[in-house]
Motif scaffolding. Structure first.
Motif, PDB file in Angstrom:
ATOM      1  N   UNK A   1      -3.866  70.929   0.926  1.00  0.00           N
ATOM      2  CA  UNK A   1      -3.298  70.499   2.205  1.00  0.00           C
ATOM      3  C   UNK A   1      -2.161  69.519   1.945  1.00  0.00           C
ATOM      4  N   UNK A   2      -1.032  69.760   2.574  1.00  0.00           N
ATOM      5  CA  UNK A   2       0.149  68.925   2.343  1.00  0.00           C
ATOM      6  C   UNK A   2       0.423  68.094   3.573  1.00  0.00           C
ATOM      7  N   UNK A   3       0.649  66.794   3.363  1.00  0.00           N
ATOM      8  CA  UNK A   3       0.919  65.901   4.475  1.00  0.00           C
ATOM      9  C   UNK A   3       2.349  65.396   4.410  1.00  0.00           C
TER      10      UNK A   3
ATOM     11  N   UNK B   1      -7.949  65.839  -0.086  1.00  0.00           N
ATOM     12  CA  UNK B   1      -8.940  66.879   0.130  1.00  0.00           C
ATOM     13  C   UNK B   1     -10.293  66.329   0.550  1.00  0.00           C
ATOM     14  N   UNK B   2     -11.361  67.129   0.416  1.00  0.00           N
ATOM     15  CA  UNK B   2     -12.673  66.742   0.937  1.00  0.00           C
ATOM     16  C   UNK B   2     -13.311  65.555   0.240  1.00  0.00           C
ATOM     17  N   UNK B   3     -12.747  65.091  -0.872  1.00  0.00           N
ATOM     18  CA  UNK B   3     -13.272  63.899  -1.543  1.00  0.00           C
ATOM     19  C   UNK B   3     -12.287  62.732  -1.479  1.00  0.00           C
ATOM     20  N   UNK B   4     -11.413  62.750  -0.503  1.00  0.00           N
ATOM     21  CA  UNK B   4     -10.394  61.709  -0.382  1.00  0.00           C
ATOM     22  C   UNK B   4     -11.039  60.335  -0.233  1.00  0.00           C
ATOM     23  N   UNK B   5     -10.765  59.403  -1.153  1.00  0.00           N
ATOM     24  CA  UNK B   5     -11.421  58.092  -1.074  1.00  0.00           C
ATOM     25  C   UNK B   5     -10.977  57.249   0.114  1.00  0.00           C
ATOM     26  N   UNK B   6      -9.740  57.424   0.579  1.00  0.00           N
ATOM     27  CA  UNK B   6      -9.295  56.667   1.757  1.00  0.00           C
ATOM     28  C   UNK B   6     -10.087  57.101   2.995  1.00  0.00           C
ATOM     29  N   UNK B   7     -10.195  58.412   3.194  1.00  0.00           N
ATOM     30  CA  UNK B   7     -10.970  58.911   4.327  1.00  0.00           C
ATOM     31  C   UNK B   7     -12.438  58.521   4.189  1.00  0.00           C
TER      32      UNK B   7
ATOM     33  N   UNK C   1     -24.814  61.555   6.226  1.00  0.00           N
ATOM     34  CA  UNK C   1     -23.935  61.702   7.386  1.00  0.00           C
ATOM     35  C   UNK C   1     -22.472  61.507   7.041  1.00  0.00           C
ATOM     36  N   UNK C   2     -22.173  60.474   6.261  1.00  0.00           N
ATOM     37  CA  UNK C   2     -20.786  60.193   5.882  1.00  0.00           C
ATOM     38  C   UNK C   2     -20.248  61.299   4.970  1.00  0.00           C
ATOM     39  N   UNK C   3     -21.028  61.717   3.998  1.00  0.00           N
ATOM     40  CA  UNK C   3     -20.564  62.761   3.076  1.00  0.00           C
ATOM     41  C   UNK C   3     -20.395  64.105   3.777  1.00  0.00           C
TER      42      UNK C   3
ATOM     43  N   UNK D   1     -11.305  68.088   6.390  1.00  0.00           N
ATOM     44  CA  UNK D   1     -10.102  68.923   6.240  1.00  0.00           C
ATOM     45  C   UNK D   1     -10.029  70.050   7.267  1.00  0.00           C
ATOM     46  N   UNK D   2     -11.153  70.681   7.566  1.00  0.00           N
ATOM     47  CA  UNK D   2     -11.162  71.746   8.558  1.00  0.00           C
ATOM     48  C   UNK D   2     -10.868  71.243   9.957  1.00  0.00           C
TER      49      UNK D   2
END
Length: 226
Positions: free
Chosen positions: A1-3, A89-95, A158-160, A167-168
């Motif tokens: 995914x590109x931002x 992606x799905x393991x983004x530490x900021x998110x 819940x968080x994970x 992303x979806x």
């Protein structure tokens, strides 16, 4: 995914700018409409407003004080929420950090402090890709954070689960690929980049004010339809 950063707008976007007006925005000019509206959980005349952002985004950082004032001014007119784009992606530490603090009921209280701290790291290392350890260091430096409770929440099911779904939600449901972007009532999409294309405003603070004018006009539009 590109931002993309807010200043980058697709060159193929065709808009009519001759009568651009943030106080009377037009679809295709100052805002667009999602092809499939998303459900919003509001009651009465309140309108859902979601900011899509990233902690390392310098424009999100610059927008924050203006946005905070606008949210306070709107008061009971809106239900304000934030969604952090999963940059890595799905393991983004900021998110992951945002979702952890959100689950603890502390995301809003620490929003400005984290934007400041992450901005300092980005400038120092000259990279927008932060590591988990760097983000945990930011979290541990926040006043009043209990490390044990924080890590329990960080590692919670819940968080994970939400982190994996993010992303979806961002790309499939809301079609968001830039920050900052605001979605009103689950359907109206506004970004400073698109407003700049419509109004030709180049002063950043004026552009932020115009962007929130558009958001406010759409909030009023939704309220009138309720």
């Amino acid at each position: 995914m590109r931002f993309l950063r807010f200043a980058i707008v697709a060159a193929s976007l065709v808009v009519t700018t001759a009568f651009a007006s943030p106080s009377d925005p037009k679809q295709g000019a100052e805002y667009t409409v999602l092809p499939v509206p998303q459900p919003s959980q509001t009651a009465g005349k309140k309108v859902e407003v979601i900011e899509f952002f990233m902690y390392h985004c310098p424009y999100c950082h610059a927008l924050e004080p203006v946005l905070e004032q606008w949210v306070k001014k709107e008061g009971d007119n809106i239900v304000f929420k934030r969604i952090h784009l999963p940059y890595q992606g799905p393991n983004d530490p900021e998110a992951h950090l945002f979702l952890t603090l959100q689950a603890m009921g502390k995301s809003e209280a620490y929003q400005a402090k984290i934007l400041d701290a992450v901005g300092d790291i980005v400038r120092r290392k000259r990279s927008e890709t932060l590591t988990e350890q760097e983000l945990l260091g930011v979290a541990y430096g926040l006043p009043g954070i209990d490390k044990g409770r924080f890590m329990d929440t960080w590692n919670s099911f819940g968080v994970r689960t939400m982190l994996n779904r993010l992303p979806g939600i961002v790309s499939n449901n809301y079609k968001i690929d830039s920050t900052p972007t605001v979605v009103v009532d689950g359907k109206y999409v506004i970004s400073p980049g698109q407003v700049a294309e419509a109004t030709h405003t180049r002063d950043q603070q004026q552009l932020f004010q115009e962007t929130l004018q558009v958001v406010g006009a759409l909030v009023a539009k939704v309220q009138q339809s309720k």
